[in-house]
Design a protein around this motif. Structure first.
Motif, PDB file in Angstrom:
ATOM      1  N   ASP A   1       0.836  -1.204   0.000  1.00 39.01           N
ATOM      2  CA  ASP A   1       0.000   0.000   0.000  1.00 39.01           C
ATOM      3  C   ASP A   1       0.869   1.251   0.000  1.00 39.01           C
ATOM      4  N   PHE A   2       1.922   1.229   0.784  1.00 42.13           N
ATOM      5  CA  PHE A   2       2.809   2.387   0.875  1.00 42.13           C
ATOM      6  C   PHE A   2       3.477   2.656  -0.469  1.00 42.13           C
ATOM      7  N   ILE A   3       3.983   1.601  -1.104  1.00 42.23           N
ATOM      8  CA  ILE A   3       4.653   1.754  -2.401  1.00 42.23           C
ATOM      9  C   ILE A   3       3.673   2.270  -3.446  1.00 42.23           C
ATOM     10  N   ALA A   4       2.458   1.695  -3.479  1.00 42.68           N
ATOM     11  CA  ALA A   4       1.471   2.081  -4.488  1.00 42.68           C
ATOM     12  C   ALA A   4       1.136   3.565  -4.405  1.00 42.68           C
ATOM     13  N   VAL A   5       1.055   4.089  -3.199  1.00 40.98           N
ATOM     14  CA  VAL A   5       0.665   5.487  -3.013  1.00 40.98           C
ATOM     15  C   VAL A   5       1.823   6.440  -3.269  1.00 40.98           C
TER      16      VAL A   5
ATOM     17  N   ARG B   1     -10.746   2.516   2.168  1.00 37.52           N
ATOM     18  CA  ARG B   1     -10.204   1.876   0.975  1.00 37.52           C
ATOM     19  C   ARG B   1     -10.446   2.799  -0.200  1.00 37.52           C
ATOM     20  N   ILE B   2      -9.470   2.906  -1.109  1.00 35.75           N
ATOM     21  CA  ILE B   2      -9.611   3.744  -2.286  1.00 35.75           C
ATOM     22  C   ILE B   2     -10.314   2.958  -3.389  1.00 35.75           C
ATOM     23  N   LYS B   3     -11.264   3.598  -4.067  1.00 32.71           N
ATOM     24  CA  LYS B   3     -11.951   2.946  -5.180  1.00 32.71           C
ATOM     25  C   LYS B   3     -11.690   3.742  -6.452  1.00 32.71           C
ATOM     26  N   GLY B   4     -11.187   3.047  -7.461  1.00 27.54           N
ATOM     27  CA  GLY B   4     -10.896   3.671  -8.734  1.00 27.54           C
ATOM     28  C   GLY B   4      -9.581   4.417  -8.728  1.00 27.54           C
ATOM     29  N   GLY B   5      -9.109   4.786  -9.914  1.00 29.10           N
ATOM     30  CA  GLY B   5      -7.891   5.569 -10.025  1.00 29.10           C
ATOM     31  C   GLY B   5      -6.631   4.757  -9.772  1.00 29.10           C
ATOM     32  N   LEU B   6      -5.540   5.480  -9.588  1.00 32.24           N
ATOM     33  CA  LEU B   6      -4.234   4.847  -9.445  1.00 32.24           C
ATOM     34  C   LEU B   6      -4.115   3.995  -8.189  1.00 32.24           C
ATOM     35  N   TYR B   7      -4.890   4.337  -7.139  1.00 30.16           N
ATOM     36  CA  TYR B   7      -4.731   3.661  -5.849  1.00 30.16           C
ATOM     37  C   TYR B   7      -5.843   2.650  -5.586  1.00 30.16           C
ATOM     38  N   ASP B   8      -6.541   2.227  -6.613  1.00 26.08           N
ATOM     39  CA  ASP B   8      -7.711   1.355  -6.459  1.00 26.08           C
ATOM     40  C   ASP B   8      -7.408   0.160  -5.548  1.00 26.08           C
TER      41      ASP B   8
END
Length: 327
Positions: free
Chosen positions: A100-104, A129-136
């Motif tokens: 999660d840290f790397i993705a963000v 939780r993030i929905k959609g976009g780069l952090y889905d």
């Protein structure tokens, strides 16, 4: 063997990215969080990407793979060990938290603000939780950061580094973890783990180490373990006391729900027989953590009586525990 994220340290503060690339060439996943800084180069100010933490690289692999890389690395590196572990275990980061840290943070250094763990109380805000976009699908905490106008998604490498990035409200939903905390699947194992974690944090870690990275890892694990046990009740007076004691200790350390936890422990104690050594042990921790001087004097008198006759191993253990806690 299980693949884990290991905290690998290098001896030079300018070799983090070289070690990262060296580990990747070796075939391992590796990550260094980056941030922008303005530096003077040949007398001119330049905006440059630099490691957010000096001398630290995160490397993923089995323990054998990471140790094999270190033995063949082109730089002097080593796996960081646990500061507080009696067995000097290697310091690792939970896979989901790392991903999660790397993705963000990996490709958005301009929009990320980094904090030390002690700068933000992560129990403030909602787990989302993030929905959609780069952090889905990524999880974190949504909160307002002091000095920032908008709300931010906050993610962490537990106990080591926290990152905050501005987040659009329409991309946020409550995570399953926030909606429903999963109960324990092994109550006996978790209640022993909770007692050990609370005991270490309350009595074994000197004050001077309470800003260390690993201290925050232990706090985070304490909170998770406590949450897994809060819905359970003991079927007998003994099993209820065995649950109530570590839950009370955890509440004291986390400074939340103390009155409820103390009331539950006192009720559990009252249900035990006076001859029960478990009752004495629960009273001992209650007296010390609630600063109940009358109860502590009562226990001191009891231990003095015990010392006048041959001690059983269990009574000797309790007296030793009392001496350790009151020294």
């Amino acid at each position: 063997m299980e693949q884990l994220w290991f905290a690998v340290a290098c001896t030079s503060p300018r070799h983090e990215l070289k070690v990262r690339d060296d580990a990747r060439r070796y075939g391992l996943s590796s990550f260094v969080p980056l941030k922008y800084e303005v530096k003077k180069v040949k007398g001119r100010e330049q905006r440059m990407l630099v490691p957010a933490i000096t001398k630290l690289i995160f490397v993923k692999g089995t323990l054998d793979e990471v140790q094999d890389y270190i033995a063949n690395a082109h730089y002097v590196v080593y796996i960081q060990r646990s500061t507080f572990s009696k067995h000097k275990a290697f310091l690792t980061v939970p896979t989901q938290a790392m991903e999660d840290f790397i993705a963000v943070t990996e490709h958005h250094e301009e929009h990320v603000t980094y904090f030390n763990p002690q700068e933000i109380r992560l129990n403030v805000g909602d787990q989302i939780r993030i929905k959609g976009g780069l952090y889905d699908g990524r999880e974190g905490i949504i909160m307002r950061i002091k000095g920032k106008r908008n709300r931010h998604l906050v993610v962490q490498i537990p106990g080591i580094l926290i990152a905050a990035i501005e987040m659009s409200p329409n991309m946020i939903e409550m995570s399953d973890a926030e909606k429903s905390q999963r109960p324990s699947k092994n109550i006996d194992k978790d209640k022993r783990a909770l007692f050990d974690l609370a005991h270490r944090l309350l009595f074994e870690i000197p004050d001077k180490y309470q800003n260390e990275n690993e201290y925050y890892l232990l706090l985070s694990e304490l909170k998770r373990t406590q949450a897994r046990l809060t819905t359970f009740k003991g079927y007998t007076s003994a099993t209820e006391a065995e649950l109530a004691l570590p839950l009370y200790m955890a509440s004291v350390k986390l400074d939340t729900g103390i009155e409820t936890a103390e009331s539950r422990l006192r009720k559990a104690i009252s249900a035990l027989k006076d001859s029960s050594l478990l009752k004495v042990r629960c009273q001992l921790y209650l007296a010390i953590l609630s600063h109940d001087e009358a109860l502590l004097k009562q226990l001191q008198a009891l231990f003095d009586i015990w010392r006048k006759s041959p001690l059983s191993p269990n009574r000797r253990t309790l007296i030793d525990e009392y001496s350790h806690l009151t020294s």
